[in-house]
Write a protein that holds these residues in place. Structure first.
Motif, PDB file in Angstrom:
ATOM      1  N   ALA A 190      65.134 -75.984 -47.233  1.00  0.00           N
ATOM      2  CA  ALA A 190      65.431 -76.261 -48.633  1.00  0.00           C
ATOM      3  C   ALA A 190      64.396 -75.543 -49.495  1.00  0.00           C
ATOM      4  O   ALA A 190      63.354 -76.093 -49.840  1.00  0.00           O
ATOM      5  CB  ALA A 190      65.412 -77.760 -48.908  1.00  0.00           C
ATOM      6  N   HIS A 193      64.232 -76.904 -54.365  1.00  0.00           N
ATOM      7  CA  HIS A 193      64.238 -78.319 -54.017  1.00  0.00           C
ATOM      8  C   HIS A 193      65.001 -79.173 -55.008  1.00  0.00           C
ATOM      9  O   HIS A 193      64.465 -80.030 -55.697  1.00  0.00           O
ATOM     10  CB  HIS A 193      62.814 -78.816 -53.805  1.00  0.00           C
ATOM     11  N   ARG A 198      67.509 -81.105 -50.621  1.00  0.00           N
ATOM     12  CA  ARG A 198      66.600 -81.954 -49.836  1.00  0.00           C
ATOM     13  C   ARG A 198      67.375 -82.866 -48.884  1.00  0.00           C
ATOM     14  O   ARG A 198      66.978 -83.063 -47.727  1.00  0.00           O
ATOM     15  CB  ARG A 198      65.742 -82.791 -50.774  1.00  0.00           C
ATOM     16  N   GLU A 201      68.807 -80.782 -46.003  1.00  0.00           N
ATOM     17  CA  GLU A 201      67.739 -80.452 -45.067  1.00  0.00           C
ATOM     18  C   GLU A 201      67.387 -81.652 -44.197  1.00  0.00           C
ATOM     19  O   GLU A 201      67.254 -81.535 -42.970  1.00  0.00           O
ATOM     20  CB  GLU A 201      66.510 -79.979 -45.834  1.00  0.00           C
ATOM     21  N   HIS A 379      55.915 -79.866 -49.177  1.00  0.00           N
ATOM     22  CA  HIS A 379      56.386 -80.306 -50.484  1.00  0.00           C
ATOM     23  C   HIS A 379      56.293 -81.821 -50.628  1.00  0.00           C
ATOM     24  O   HIS A 379      56.858 -82.392 -51.558  1.00  0.00           O
ATOM     25  CB  HIS A 379      57.826 -79.833 -50.714  1.00  0.00           C
ATOM     26  N   PHE A 384      60.522 -86.028 -48.855  1.00  0.00           N
ATOM     27  CA  PHE A 384      61.337 -85.934 -47.641  1.00  0.00           C
ATOM     28  C   PHE A 384      61.857 -87.314 -47.248  1.00  0.00           C
ATOM     29  O   PHE A 384      63.043 -87.483 -46.923  1.00  0.00           O
ATOM     30  CB  PHE A 384      60.526 -85.347 -46.493  1.00  0.00           C
ATOM     31  N   ALA A 387      64.676 -88.371 -49.504  1.00  0.00           N
ATOM     32  CA  ALA A 387      65.924 -87.675 -49.196  1.00  0.00           C
ATOM     33  C   ALA A 387      66.527 -88.206 -47.897  1.00  0.00           C
ATOM     34  O   ALA A 387      67.749 -88.379 -47.791  1.00  0.00           O
ATOM     35  CB  ALA A 387      65.669 -86.175 -49.092  1.00  0.00           C
TER      36      ALA A 387
END
Length: 454
Positions: A190, A193, A198, A201, A379, A384, A387
Motif C-alpha cells: 500500500a 495510504h 491499507r 494490504e 507507517h 495497520f 485496517a
C-alpha cells in the motif's frame, strides 16, 4: 430447557470446538508453510545455464492504460535471470497509453526478445483473454508465464519457477503427479495510504495468504490466483473448462486452449481447475511472491472488489463460499466463546482477548514470511492494526451483501455471473441500482514501488 434442547446445545457447542480446532490447524499449517517457503530464496542453477540447455518460456503480459507502477512492473520481466525467454506485451489498440512505456523498455533492453501485440480478438466475455489470444497463438515456447500488469517479480522468479514446473529427472518434486501449473502468492504494497489500500494490504498479506497457502499445502483441490502463473500450452490445448476428464477429446462446443476460458471472468481459477480435474495434474507454489502494489484504492473500491470476487466464487464453489464466514476471526470467536461458556463456564471476556491476540500473531507472522523480513510497520503499527480490525469487521457484512447478487463490475464493465461460473454482458438498457455505485471511484489505484533484487 428440555432434554432435547439441552442435547442439541451440547452437540452444537461440541461442533464449534471441533471446527475451531480445524481452523487452528489450517492457520498453523499456513503459517509454517509461509515460514518454510518464503524465509529464503535460493538461486536457481538455471539462472546461469546455457541457453540451449533450458526450456524456453514465453511471457505474456496483458496491458490496458497507464497503471502508475507499469514501468517497474514490466521492467521486472525484462531483467529476469534466465537465458531463454521472450516477452509479449499486449494492448487492445494502437492508441493505448501503455505503448509509450513498452517502447521505452524495448529501447532500454534491445537484447531482450520482446514483441508488441496490438489488437484484441473477441473469443469470449473476458477482456484479458481477448487481449492475450494473439500472443498465445504466436508464442514460440510451450511454457507460458502470464502476469497481470500490476505485478512485479524478483529477477530470479522465472528460473525458480521453471525448476518446479520441469525439475531435473533425478529430482523428485514431492508430488505423485506431474506439476502442470506454478503460481505465486500476491504480496500487496500500500504505497499510497488511503483507507481502502491499507485494508486491502492487511487482507491480502495476512488472512488471504494464510488460507491460500494452507489450502495449497493440503492439495485437496485446485486453488489458484491468476496474478502470476506458469503452465504449458500443450496442457492447455487438452482442456476446455468443463472439468470433466477427457472432455477435450469429445469435440467440446467451447473448443480447447486459452480461448475456451474466455467465457469465465475468473479464467485463472478455471484454468487451474481444468488442469487438475480434466488432466489429473497438480499445481505447486513457488518460493517467490507476485509483488502487487496497491495505491489510491478508496474504501468503497475495496468493498466492490471483495463483492465482485465473492460473487464469482459463489458460482464456482458454493460450498467454500458458504463456509467462508465461519473461517473469520470475529464470528468463529463469538461462537466458540459461547460454546466454552456453555460447556465449561469459561467467561467470554477471558477467552476472546486471547483468541484475537493469537489470531493476529499468526497472521502477522505470515506477513513477515512473505516479505522475507520482520515487519517494521514503517507507517505505524496502529494504522495497520486499525485496517486489519476493519477488515475483520467488514468480512460478514460484505459476505451477506455479496451472496445475494450475480452482477459484478470489473474494469468499468458490468457482467452477469451464471451458475457454472461463466459470465456474459447484461442486455442493453438493463440496469440494477446499487447504493455502493454512489461511492464508486476508479480502478487505477496502482503506484510505483522500488524494485528490489534478490
Amino acid at each position: 430447557m428440555t432434554d432435547t434442547e439441552n442435547t442439541l446445545s451440547l452437540v452444537l457447542a461440541a461442533v464449534c470446538l471441533v471446527w475451531y480446532s480445524i481452523l487452528w490447524a489450517i492457520g498453523i499449517l499456513g503459517c509454517t508453510t509461509a515460514r518454510r517457503r518464503y524465509r529464503s530464496r535460493p538461486r536457481s542453477p538455471l539462472a546461469s545455464a546455457d541457453r540451449s540447455s533450458v526450456p524456453g518460456v514465453s511471457i505474456l503480459r496483458p496491458l490496458k492504460g497507464l497503471d502508475t507502477n507499469l514501468y517497474e512492473n514490466l521492467e521486472s520481466t525484462f531483467v529476469q535471470e534466465y537465458p531463454n525467454f521472450e516477452i509479449f506485451l499486449c494492448v487492445e489498440n494502437e492508441h493505448d497509453q501503455a505503448l509509450s512505456v513498452v517502447r521505452d523498455l524495448i529501447a532500454k533492453y534491445p537484447k531482450v526478445n520482446a514483441h508488441v501485440m496490438i489488437g484484441s480478438e473477441p473469443v469470449g466475455a473476458n477482456p484479458k483473454i481477448n487481449n492475450l489470444i494473439g500472443a498465445y497463438r504466436k508464442a514460440a515456447n510451450d511454457i507460458l508465464w502470464v502476469l497481470d500488469s500490476n505485478v512485479s517479480v524478483y529477477p530470479g522468479t522465472l528460473a525458480r519457477s521453471v525448476d518446479i514446473l520441469e525439475p531435473p529427472p533425478k529430482v523428485s518434486s514431492g508430488h505423485s503427479r506431474r506439476i502442470a501449473l506454478v503460481h505465486h502468492v500476491p504480496l500487496a504494497f500500500a504505497t499510497e495510504h488511503t483507507l481502502g489500500s491499507r485494508v486491502e494490504e492487511a487482507f491480502l498479506n495476512t488472512n488471504h495468504a494464510k488460507m491460500y497457502l494452507a489450502i495449497n499445502a493440503t492439495a485437496i483441490d485446485s486453488c489458484v490466483v491468476g496474478k502470476s502463473n506458469l503452465y504449458r500450452k500443450s496442457d492447455l490445448e487438452r482442456v476446455d473448462g468443463s472439468l470433466k476428464p477427457n472432455s477435450a477429446s469429445q469435440n467440446s462446443p467451447h473448443g480447447t486452449g486459452l480461448a475456451a476460458f474466455g467465457r469465465f471472468l475468473a479464467e485463472d481459477n478455471m484454468i487451474g481447475l481444468a488442469l487438475w480435474h480434466e488432466l489429473d495434474l497438480r499445481h505447486d507454489v513457488s518460493c517467490d511472491v507476485s509483488r502487487n502494489s496497491v495505491g489510491n484504492m478508496s474504501f468503497y473500491d475495496y468493498i466492490h472488489r471483495r463483492i465482485r470476487w465473492l460473487r464469482v466464487r459463489r458460482h464456482m464453489s458454493l460450498a467454500a463460499t458458504i463456509l467462508e464466514p465461519f473461517t473469520e476471526s470475529i464470528l468463529v470467536g463469538l461462537l466458540v466463546a459461547a460454546a466454552l461458556h456453555h460447556l465449561f463456564a469459561v467467561p467470554p471476556w477471558l477467552f476472546l482477548p486471547a483468541h484475537f491476540l493469537l489470531w493476529i500473531i499468526i497472521d502477522v507472522d505470515v506477513y513477515a514470511s512473505l516479505a522475507s523480513r520482520p515487519i517494521a510497520f514503517e507507517h505505524g503499527f496502529w494504522p495497520f492494526l486499525g485496517a486489519y480490525a476493519l477488515r475483520e469487521c467488514l468480512a460478514l457484512p460484505i459476505w451477506l451483501y455479496a451472496v445475494w447478487g450475480s452482477r459484478v463490475v470489473w474494469r468499468g464493465k458490468t457482467y452477469i455471473v451464471t451458475g457454472n461460473g461463466e459470465v456474459h454482458l447484461p442486455a442493453k438498457g438493463s440496469s440494477k441500482w446499487s447504493l455502493l455505485n454512489l461511492f464508486r471511484t476508479r480502478d487505477d489505484y496502482y503506484e510505483p514501488i522500488e524494485l528490489s533484487h534478490d
